[in-house]
Scaffold this active site. Structure first.
Site, PDB file in Angstrom:
ATOM      1  N   LYS A 140       0.832  -1.207   0.000  1.00  0.00           N
ATOM      2  CA  LYS A 140       0.000   0.000   0.000  1.00  0.00           C
ATOM      3  C   LYS A 140       0.865   1.254   0.000  1.00  0.00           C
ATOM      4  CE  LYS A 140      -3.560   2.450   2.641  1.00  0.00           C
ATOM      5  NZ  LYS A 140      -4.547   2.369   3.746  1.00  0.00           N
ATOM      6  N   HIS A 284      -9.066 -31.047 -33.757  1.00  0.00           N
ATOM      7  CA  HIS A 284     -10.161 -30.162 -33.338  1.00  0.00           C
ATOM      8  C   HIS A 284     -10.913 -30.742 -32.136  1.00  0.00           C
ATOM      9  CE1 HIS A 284      -9.299 -27.637 -36.693  1.00  0.00           C
ATOM     10  NE2 HIS A 284      -9.619 -28.556 -37.586  1.00  0.00           N
TER      11      HIS A 284
END
Length: 529
Positions: A140, A284
């Protein structure tokens, strides 16, 4: 340099101390005041480096069995104080609080403790409280404090100290701060998932190590691959080693996952062979070839023969290490990826001539992983359990019964069909040597009659010497009408497997009895979209 700050004081509180010694000695050489506590204090002190105990700063000892060590205003005040704020600096002076410029934390190994099978109390004690608070506080206040939040950043910190002579720019501190919040987020996600046993409408996932892919489903789409930070298994495609080849695409990742899972599941489905090797050929997302035999070359040849036209440009996965003979087999064939537990040096030399061919090394998938499957829809996320770990009970429902030998083949067939896109129909065949292979596959159709008539049967008919009356036909869901049974009978099918559960089950069973077809119900549907 704007935002550049020299480090004059540091607080170190870590679990893993490997490679920490070089950082500590560098800080000593830079004249940095070091504060520490507990085992980290002892480690630094044993190095002969001057270190101040946090307890001497706070006036309180470590209490509650070490649960409270750094949680004190004299620690967090020094981290959170804004250096440009006269009020903050005045309070530091008033209460005798030293400013802290560098915080090094490495959290308790919560995930590793859970994975080890430890008891609940040991797991609870590995929930870090002070460490997380230090990380958040320092991140922070990144404008004034540099936060190192894991052992994985130790080497980068050392490089930074060397390169910038004990200082850091605002850009450095902000980057480390962002990574610190990612670390705390990952940690909290792991803890939440431990407690979130029943779900109850909440879910958390943690993604890391984003890797940009060549492209998405199409070249104009961007794509990124992320690793789950809290996966229940270490044996995952995300942990596969890429040994060679060009960068992977979005489609490559999906197909590789399908190949690895289908080969592994097929391997686990066969129990009658003392030595077994599974090979899958994926195009696929669908297996166009799948086989299990007692010989790797035999498995490859049968899997490829399942649909040699579709195998062009496919992904091939083995459950046994690949040697020179297999590598040379691919000399005149075009494939995108080969996956195997390992590759011999000779195989790597041969395959290395195909510069674009990707080689992935990964062990066989565990039979049960307990992984969740995630899929996005517009504005949300779908989450479901992996389709795994179900013991199929085959129930004879027709006058003609399945023999035991056909039930073994059926187990393999159910797995093969499970990995085909719905509506799916599979034909599987056993050879005289006890090997199993996928001899016909229909998938991705809006109705299963089309899958049977126009895909599965034509692919089966491409094969010479294979008798359809000895093969088993599997459907991933129930047949809603007898028309599919009539079509199967036209082609000579004598064994059919489906889940059952239709309101017309009796009609379907009667059709089988009429045509002399044996049918079993599995009771388990395996849809795949």
């Amino acid at each position: 340099m704007a935002g550049f700050k020299k480090i004059t004081s540091a607080l170190i509180s870590v679990y893993h101390k490997e490679k920490l010694d070089r950082i500590v000695k560098k800080l000593e050489n830079l004249g940095v005041d070091i504060y520490s506590t507990g085992g980290t204090y002892n480690f630094i002190n044993d190095l002969g480096v001057n270190v101040k105990a946090v307890e001497s700063l706070t006036g309180y000892p470590s209490i509650l069995g070490g649960r409270v060590k750094t949680l004190h205003p004299k620690v967090f005040g020094g981290i959170l104080a804004r250096r440009e704020n006269k009020g903050d600096l005045g309070q530091l002076s008033e209460y005798g609080i030293p400013a802290i410029d560098l915080v090094i934390v490495d959290l308790y190994p919560f995930e590793e403790t859970v994975a080890s099978g430890a008891g609940e109390q040991d797991i609870i004690e590995k929930i870090d409280i002070g460490g997380i608070a230090l990380i958040r506080a320092a991140a922070k206040n990144y404008k004034d404090v540099l936060i190192v939040s894991s052992m994985g950043q130790y080497s980068r910190l050392l490089d930074l100290l060397e390169e910038k002579d004990g200082g850091a720019s605002i850009e450095d501190r902000k980057k480390f701060a962002g990574e610190a919040f990612a670390e705390s987020s990952n940690y909290d996600t792991a803890i939440f998932n431990y407690f979130n046993i029943n779900g109850e409408g909440k879910a958390r996932i943690s993604l890391n190590e984003g890797q940009e892919l060549r492209y998405g489903e199409n070249p104009h789409q961007g794509a990124t691959f992320y690793k789950f930070n809290n996966s229940p298994s270490n044996v995952t495609l995300a942990n596969a080693k890429v040994l060679q080849g060009k960068a992977l695409s979005y489609n490559n990742m999906l197909d590789a996952d399908a190949a690895w899972k289908s080969a592994s599941d097929a391997y686990h489905s066969v129990s009658h062979l003392k030595t077994k090797v599974a090979v899958s050929v994926i195009k696929h997302l669908n297996p166009c070839g799948l086989a299990v035999t007692n010989n790797i070359l035999r498995s490859l040849e049968l899997a490829w023969a399942g649909d040699p036209i579709s195998a062009f440009g496919s992904i091939v996965c083995f459950t046994e290490p690949v040697g020179k003979e297999i590598a040379e087999w691919f000399a005149k064939k075009f494939i995108e990826i080969i996956i195997a537990p390992d590759f011999t040096a000779d195989a790597l030399e041969v395959l290395g001539k195909k510069k674009n061919l990707r080689l992935l090394s990964i062990p066989v998938k565990e039979e049960v992983t307990r992984e969740k499957l995630f899929r996005s829809v517009s504005g949300g996320m779908l989450v479901q359990d992996e389709d795994e770990g179900l013991e199929t009970e085959f129930r004879n429902v027709t006058k003609i019964k399945f023999g035991e030998n056909k039930l073994n083949l059926t187990k393999f067939g159910v797995v093969a069909c499970k990995h085909l896109k719905s509506n799916a129909i599979a034909l599987v065949t056993e050879n005289e040597d006890g090997s199993f292979w996928l001899t016909g596959a229909g998938m991705g159709q809006p109705n299963r009659l089309d899958s049977l008539r126009y895909l599965t049967i034509p692919r089966f008919n491409m094969k010479e010497g294979v008798k359809i009356e000895d093969s088993v036909l599997i459907s991933d869901a129930f047949f809603p009408f007898r028309d599919s049974i009539e079509a199967a009978n036209e082609y000579g099918v004598k064994y059919i497997v489906e889940p059952g559960g239709s309101i017309r089950d009796n009609e379907v069973i009667e059709a089988c009895d009429e045509f002399g077809i044996a049918m079993v119900f599995t009771g388990i549907r395996h849809f795949k979209h």
